[in-house]
Scaffold this active site. Structure first.
Site, short mmCIF file in Angstrom:
data_model
loop_
_atom_site.label_atom_id
_atom_site.label_comp_id
_atom_site.label_asym_id
_atom_site.label_seq_id
_atom_site.Cartn_x
_atom_site.Cartn_y
_atom_site.Cartn_z
N THR A 136 0.84 -1.21 0.00
CA THR A 136 0.00 0.00 0.00
C THR A 136 0.87 1.25 0.00
O THR A 136 0.65 2.18 -0.79
CB THR A 136 -0.95 0.00 1.22
OG1 THR A 136 -1.89 -1.07 1.05
CG2 THR A 136 -1.70 1.31 1.34
N ASN A 148 -5.42 -9.80 -7.48
CA ASN A 148 -5.55 -10.48 -6.19
C ASN A 148 -6.84 -11.26 -6.04
O ASN A 148 -6.91 -12.18 -5.23
CB ASN A 148 -5.43 -9.45 -5.05
CG ASN A 148 -6.36 -8.27 -5.24
OD1 ASN A 148 -6.34 -7.61 -6.28
ND2 ASN A 148 -7.20 -8.01 -4.26
N GLN A 164 1.17 -9.75 -5.65
CA GLN A 164 0.80 -11.18 -5.71
C GLN A 164 1.77 -12.00 -6.55
O GLN A 164 1.53 -13.20 -6.76
CB GLN A 164 -0.61 -11.32 -6.30
CG GLN A 164 -1.72 -10.72 -5.47
CD GLN A 164 -2.12 -11.60 -4.28
OE1 GLN A 164 -1.70 -12.76 -4.18
NE2 GLN A 164 -2.91 -11.06 -3.38
N ALA A 177 6.03 -8.29 1.61
CA ALA A 177 6.59 -9.55 2.11
C ALA A 177 5.52 -10.56 2.47
O ALA A 177 5.70 -11.77 2.29
CB ALA A 177 7.45 -9.26 3.35
N HIS A 178 4.36 -10.06 2.95
CA HIS A 178 3.42 -10.99 3.60
C HIS A 178 2.60 -11.85 2.64
O HIS A 178 1.86 -12.71 3.08
CB HIS A 178 2.50 -10.23 4.56
CG HIS A 178 1.39 -9.48 3.90
ND1 HIS A 178 0.11 -9.98 3.81
CD2 HIS A 178 1.37 -8.29 3.28
CE1 HIS A 178 -0.66 -9.10 3.18
NE2 HIS A 178 0.08 -8.08 2.86
N THR A 200 13.25 5.08 10.49
CA THR A 200 14.23 4.07 10.90
C THR A 200 13.88 2.72 10.29
O THR A 200 12.72 2.29 10.35
CB THR A 200 14.25 3.96 12.44
OG1 THR A 200 14.59 5.23 12.97
CG2 THR A 200 15.25 2.92 12.90
N CYS A 215 -20.65 -7.90 1.56
CA CYS A 215 -21.97 -7.67 2.17
C CYS A 215 -22.00 -8.12 3.62
O CYS A 215 -22.88 -7.72 4.36
CB CYS A 215 -23.07 -8.35 1.38
SG CYS A 215 -23.10 -10.11 1.53
#
Lengths: 386, 124
Positions: free
Chosen positions: A76, A155, A183, A204-205, A243, A328
């Site tokens: 993001t 995705n 992806q 990474a996830h 950092t 929904c």
């Protein structure tokens, strides 16, 4: 009820234990707690060494030079940095951007923000196969177009765009090309040089690394021209202050190295598991794969179940952790905009589920998922029409 | 995922009176809603004199809809036909803790019940 079966790897993946081990090493007192920017002492230099090793690992995964990798907090942020950064840097040259209706919200919402600031965005509609044709991009380009942003792997459907063709086109026309590849890593080859990509978002996830870390590839020669969106210590070549989280970065580097090393094996195994899953699901009848005719990644199966209401379907299948094509359940009743863009009705989109397999999926889990789907879809259809 | 009350989960997992009564002179039926709308109900009831002897439902919709139809049939069996005409969505919404955003779907169920009442109260 026993633990649900996890078939939502496209949403996020568990951290590979081998990756977790590397991260834990960093977090221990004897690990690498120094600030990677503290070059004046051994603690900082040790952390910097690990960060730079990870930079090489990530760069290698996409055919790039290490100096092109900018650490971020995830895809993001990478999308926002790429899109807003290019737009603000090049606003004097033009204020038109081309993208598609099936991009991730991180791209679409960044573009909406730019529209509020006076930029003009063309959203291309893919065909029913989910593919945006390079010719559509060519026709959308204008003299004031500064950026094209198109995702590599969708995705929701797993559709693989021909980003190489779009990259060539953009390079010919002198338009910058950003690609969201969240992806892609470990599932399809990515080569930023061959694909002529100027900016590439990664996380990474989705590749068995930790959440909270990502990267943006930024082409260096010639320079892309990017204005930062975060200001502070001037880390990451001045493009992303803050950092550096050494353990997260180490995790991403290790995850990407594993993803590339094990890609072929993973892809073959998951394709076989997905085929088994589909054969089992298809037995309930009146089901369709979304974007079936397109080239898709091996781990995603997006299915429309006709004659079954989406929210009930998802709740009935709560023993299987999957994603709905509908939001929904949050009460919004909003059908998947991706499936709607592919020509599905609201009702069809809401009656669609995304099954996504991963490195730790087993045949036994797939068989259990098939049994659940067959029983519950049959039951709901019985309730709906006797 | 939406939160469902225990009673919704119970009726969703074990719906009472699911199905359709075979057509017969003492069976009345009514429908409301549509699949395109995302919610539809079909109700059928067997009458004996002034009473509802049996009732079945078919429902296409969210778990709240299926549970509401199940709960409603369970509570209307044994009632006089006039109970159909007096029925509204509030008791079922309260019993099942139906969230406000789903109230519109309960009105579709109410339409089906009212339609059934009109048919049942018609002079022979």
């Amino acid at each position: 009820m026993s633990s649900p079966i996890y078939l939502d790897y496209a949403a996020t993946t568990p951290v590979d234990p081998r990756v977790a081990d590397r991260m834990i090493e960093c977090l221990r007192p004897e690990g690498a707690h120094g600030n990677p920017s503290s070059a004046s002492h051994e603690f900082g230099r040790r952390a910097r060494e690990l960060v730079e090793k990870a930079r090489v690992q990530v760069a290698n995964a996409i055919g790039a030079k290490p100096a092109t990798i900018v650490w971020t907090s995830g895809a993001t942020e990478s999308d926002n940095l790429a899109i807003q950064g290019v737009a603000r840097f090049h606003a004097d040259r033009g204020r038109h951007i081309v993208s598609s209706k099936t991009e991730h919200k991180a791209v679409l919402d960044a573009l909406k923000q730019l529209e509020r600031e006076g930029f003009d965005v063309t959203y291309l509609r893919p065909g029913v196969d989910g593919i945006v044709q390079p010719e559509q991009v060519r026709e959308a380009l204008r003299p004031d177009t500064i950026l094209v942003s198109l995702m590599h792997v969708n995705n929701e459907t797993g559709v693989i765009q021909d980003v190489g063709a779009v990259g060539r086109l953009c390079r010919e026309r002198g338009v910058l090309f950003h690609c969201d590849a969240a992806q892609s890593i470990g599932k399809v080859p990515v080569d930023v040089e061959a694909m002529q990509i100027d900016l590439l978002s990664m996380t990474a996830h989705k590749a068995y690394g930790p959440k909270g870390v990502g990267a943006l590839y930024v082409r260096r020669t010639p320079p892309v021209g990017l204005r930062p969106i975060l200001f502070g210590g001037g880390q990451e070549f001045g493009l992303r202050s803050g950092t550096l989280p050494t353990h997260q970065i180490v995790g991403m580097g290790a995850a990407f190295e594993l993803a590339i090393a094990e890609k072929d094996e993973d892809v073959d195994r998951l394709r076989s598991l997905r085929e088994r899953l589909w054969q089992g699901i298809a037995k309930v009848g009146d089901v369709e794969i979304n974007a079936e005719s397109a080239d898709r990644v091996s781990n995603i199966l997006n299915v429309t179940f006709h004659g079954v209401e989406g929210e009930s379907l998802q709740f009935a299948l709560r023993a299987v952790a999957v994603s709905a094509g509908a939001a929904c359940s949050s009460g919004s009743d909003e059908a998947s905009y991706v499936l709607r863009a592919l020509g599905r009705t609201d009702q069809q989109a809401q009656s669609s589920l995304r099954f996504s397999l991963g490195r730790f999926s087993t045949t036994a889990e797939v068989e259990t998922a098939i049994a659940e789907v067959q029983r519950e879809v049959g039951r709901l259809r019985q309730i709906a029409s006797g | 995922m939406a939160r469902y009350s225990p009673l919704v989960i119970d009726h969703f997992d074990r719906p009472r009176n699911s199905g359709r009564l075979p057509a017969a002179p003492d069976v009345i039926e009514a429908s409301a809603g549509s699949v395109a709308q995302g919610t539809s109900f079909h109700l059928s009831a067997r009458l004996s004199g002034e009473s509802i002897m049996a009732m079945q439902f078919e429902a296409y919709g969210c778990p709240h809809c299926i549970a509401a139809a199940s709960w409603t049939t369970e509570h209307l069996v044994g009632s006089p036909i006039e109970a159909l005409a007096r029925w509204d969505w509030r008791p079922v919404a309260q019993a099942l803790e139906i969230p406000a955003e789903k109230r519109g779907r309960m009105l579709i169920l109410q339409d089906a019940v009212k339609c059934l009442a009109e048919i049942g109260l018609q002079p022979p």
